[in-house]
Design a protein around this motif. Structure first.
Motif, PDB file in Angstrom:
ATOM      1  N   UNK A 276       3.950 -61.014   0.662  1.00  0.00           N
ATOM      2  CA  UNK A 276       3.669 -60.356   1.937  1.00  0.00           C
ATOM      3  C   UNK A 276       2.856 -61.320   2.787  1.00  0.00           C
ATOM      4  N   UNK A 277       2.794 -61.025   4.066  1.00  0.00           N
ATOM      5  CA  UNK A 277       2.083 -61.875   5.000  1.00  0.00           C
ATOM      6  C   UNK A 277       3.035 -62.445   6.036  1.00  0.00           C
ATOM      7  N   UNK A 278       3.235 -61.715   7.124  1.00  0.00           N
ATOM      8  CA  UNK A 278       4.055 -62.206   8.219  1.00  0.00           C
ATOM      9  C   UNK A 278       5.544 -62.045   8.042  1.00  0.00           C
ATOM     10  N   UNK A 279       5.988 -61.261   7.058  1.00  0.00           N
ATOM     11  CA  UNK A 279       7.421 -61.001   6.904  1.00  0.00           C
ATOM     12  C   UNK A 279       7.831 -59.975   7.954  1.00  0.00           C
ATOM     13  N   UNK A 280       8.901 -60.283   8.677  1.00  0.00           N
ATOM     14  CA  UNK A 280       9.261 -59.435   9.807  1.00  0.00           C
ATOM     15  C   UNK A 280      10.696 -58.910   9.753  1.00  0.00           C
ATOM     16  N   UNK A 281      11.536 -59.463   8.861  1.00  0.00           N
ATOM     17  CA  UNK A 281      12.927 -59.012   8.778  1.00  0.00           C
ATOM     18  C   UNK A 281      13.480 -59.326   7.397  1.00  0.00           C
ATOM     19  N   UNK A 282      14.726 -58.895   7.174  1.00  0.00           N
ATOM     20  CA  UNK A 282      15.327 -59.049   5.861  1.00  0.00           C
ATOM     21  C   UNK A 282      15.604 -60.488   5.475  1.00  0.00           C
ATOM     22  N   UNK A 283      15.790 -61.381   6.445  1.00  0.00           N
ATOM     23  CA  UNK A 283      15.967 -62.792   6.130  1.00  0.00           C
ATOM     24  C   UNK A 283      14.682 -63.360   5.537  1.00  0.00           C
ATOM     25  N   UNK A 284      13.526 -62.973   6.088  1.00  0.00           N
ATOM     26  CA  UNK A 284      12.242 -63.355   5.490  1.00  0.00           C
ATOM     27  C   UNK A 284      12.139 -62.841   4.058  1.00  0.00           C
ATOM     28  N   UNK A 285      12.531 -61.592   3.854  1.00  0.00           N
ATOM     29  CA  UNK A 285      12.487 -60.997   2.514  1.00  0.00           C
ATOM     30  C   UNK A 285      13.350 -61.797   1.549  1.00  0.00           C
ATOM     31  N   UNK A 286      14.561 -62.116   1.952  1.00  0.00           N
ATOM     32  CA  UNK A 286      15.477 -62.852   1.080  1.00  0.00           C
ATOM     33  C   UNK A 286      14.934 -64.242   0.754  1.00  0.00           C
ATOM     34  N   UNK A 287      14.342 -64.903   1.740  1.00  0.00           N
ATOM     35  CA  UNK A 287      13.743 -66.215   1.479  1.00  0.00           C
ATOM     36  C   UNK A 287      12.603 -66.095   0.464  1.00  0.00           C
ATOM     37  N   UNK A 288      11.785 -65.083   0.629  1.00  0.00           N
ATOM     38  CA  UNK A 288      10.662 -64.877  -0.292  1.00  0.00           C
ATOM     39  C   UNK A 288      11.161 -64.624  -1.716  1.00  0.00           C
ATOM     40  N   UNK A 289      12.221 -63.839  -1.844  1.00  0.00           N
ATOM     41  CA  UNK A 289      12.804 -63.572  -3.161  1.00  0.00           C
ATOM     42  C   UNK A 289      13.370 -64.864  -3.752  1.00  0.00           C
ATOM     43  N   UNK A 290      14.070 -65.633  -2.946  1.00  0.00           N
ATOM     44  CA  UNK A 290      14.658 -66.881  -3.428  1.00  0.00           C
ATOM     45  C   UNK A 290      13.589 -67.883  -3.845  1.00  0.00           C
ATOM     46  N   UNK A 291      12.416 -67.811  -3.221  1.00  0.00           N
ATOM     47  CA  UNK A 291      11.310 -68.692  -3.598  1.00  0.00           C
ATOM     48  C   UNK A 291      10.637 -68.268  -4.897  1.00  0.00           C
ATOM     49  N   UNK A 292      10.869 -67.017  -5.313  1.00  0.00           N
ATOM     50  CA  UNK A 292      10.310 -66.591  -6.585  1.00  0.00           C
ATOM     51  C   UNK A 292       9.611 -65.250  -6.592  1.00  0.00           C
ATOM     52  N   UNK A 293       9.474 -64.624  -5.439  1.00  0.00           N
ATOM     53  CA  UNK A 293       8.861 -63.287  -5.402  1.00  0.00           C
ATOM     54  C   UNK A 293       9.809 -62.262  -6.019  1.00  0.00           C
TER      55      UNK A 293
END
Length: 349
Positions: A276-293
């Protein structure tokens, strides 16, 4: 939807101020970002999958979620906050998402506002997180108070939020952070629910995550920099020039969310991890998941929707889920685990 603050006690007034300021003032980080813009997915023009077969469900702390979404801890303690929490809880129940509430310290001090936090009756099946500041363990809070906080929500886990910068700037902030790691260790050993360590927008590093895990913390919410600046928020509440100056100076302080995710994952491959921290849309979510969240928390987008209506929240959830599914489809992945291990997220040079 505004509530008068003149008749509120100090902690309640602070809660009301936080909602108003976040919605009405410019309190977003400007010089620092969440870091996710430094990454791009490799587009797959022939995914060889049926979009209808994509599954974005997951499990977190033993509970099933339809999507890897957490409505991050925000509020409670006032009539307006109670309406916001109820709307969010009902949407979470419908979509089977996770939800946190704001700090419940106010409900310990003033039991008559417990109902503004007690969302289990609206969300009987969801992953629900109680919340209190870790620093309160140095201000007469202990096992009994934490158990009350958990019980009033029938919570699945307890968030200990860690916010030294905010407390430095907040009028009459609680700034004695000495010896907290030992108190967190003691608390974790006695609670029968997992403890989640969460920053509030300045980030948790890998080194600090390692210390928290050694203390018994079972999950980490990195809450990195790049979204709402609580230095700015408290600067808006300042009672003197010094507090205002601190709010401006430290407006963009912290570790970007993307850096937090990779730093924590490098030392803790298996810890349940919330981005969390500045996520604003589903593309941010997907990037965060791909990074390891494992899941991603959003606050400001849900707050903006919640003050409008329950329908607005539902529409936001539908958009977020469609965006996540679109990322999987256009990278040729049918589920979140495949996305994590696909190598499709590339760091830009």
């Amino acid at each position: 939807m505004k509530a008068p603050t003149s008749n509120l006690e100090p902690t309640q007034s602070r809660k009301a101020d936080h909602i108003r300021i976040c919605l009405e003032e410019d309190v977003q980080c400007r010089e620092i970002t969440n870091g996710l813009e430094s990454y791009r997915f490799s587009h797959c023009c022939l995914p060889e999958i049926d979009r209808n077969d994509i599954d974005i469900s997951t499990n977190f702390l033993g509970k099933y979620l339809v999507a890897p979404l957490l409505i991050s801890s925000m509020t409670g303690g006032t009539e307006e906050a109670g309406i916001i929490n109820r709307r969010l809880a009902e949407v979470c129940q419908h979509y089977k998402l996770a939800m946190g509430v704001g700090s419940q310290r106010v409900a310990v001090e003033k039991p008559q506002v417990v109902d503004t936090f007690a969302m289990r009756k609206y969300a009987p099946d969801v992953l629900l997180f109680a919340n209190v500041g870790a620093v309160q363990l140095n201000y007469k809070y202990g096992l009994d108070e934490c158990l009350r906080i958990i019980d009033m929500l029938e919570a699945d886990a307890l968030i200990l939020h860690i916010n030294p910068l905010q407390e430095c700037i907040q009028p009459r902030g609680d700034v004695n952070f000495r010896g907290l790691i030992d108190k967190i260790t003691n608390l974790c050993s006695k609670l029968n629910v997992p403890v989640i360590a969460k920053e509030v927008g300045n980030g948790i590093s890998g080194a600090m995550a390692e210390k928290l895990m050694a203390a018994g913390v079972r999950a980490i919410d990195v809450a990195g920099a790049g979204g709402t600046s609580w230095a700015k928020v408290e600067g808006e509440r300042a009672e003197n020039d010094l507090q205002r100056r601190l709010g401006r100076t430290f407006a963009d302080w912290g570790i970007p969310t993307a850096e937090c995710i990779t730093s924590v994952r490098a030392i803790a491959p298996d810890i349940p991890l919330i981005a969390s921290g500045g996520l604003r849309h589903g593309l941010d979510v997907a990037k965060a998941i791909a990074l390891g969240a494992d899941i991603a928390g959003l606050a400001m987008p849900f707050l903006q929707a919640a003050v409008i209506s329950e329908t607005a929240i539902s529409e936001l959830v539908e958009v977020l889920m469609a965006e996540i599914v679109t990322v999987l489809f256009c990278t040729g992945n049918t589920n979140l685990q495949q996305l994590k291990h696909s190598g499709s997220l590339q760091r830009l040079k």
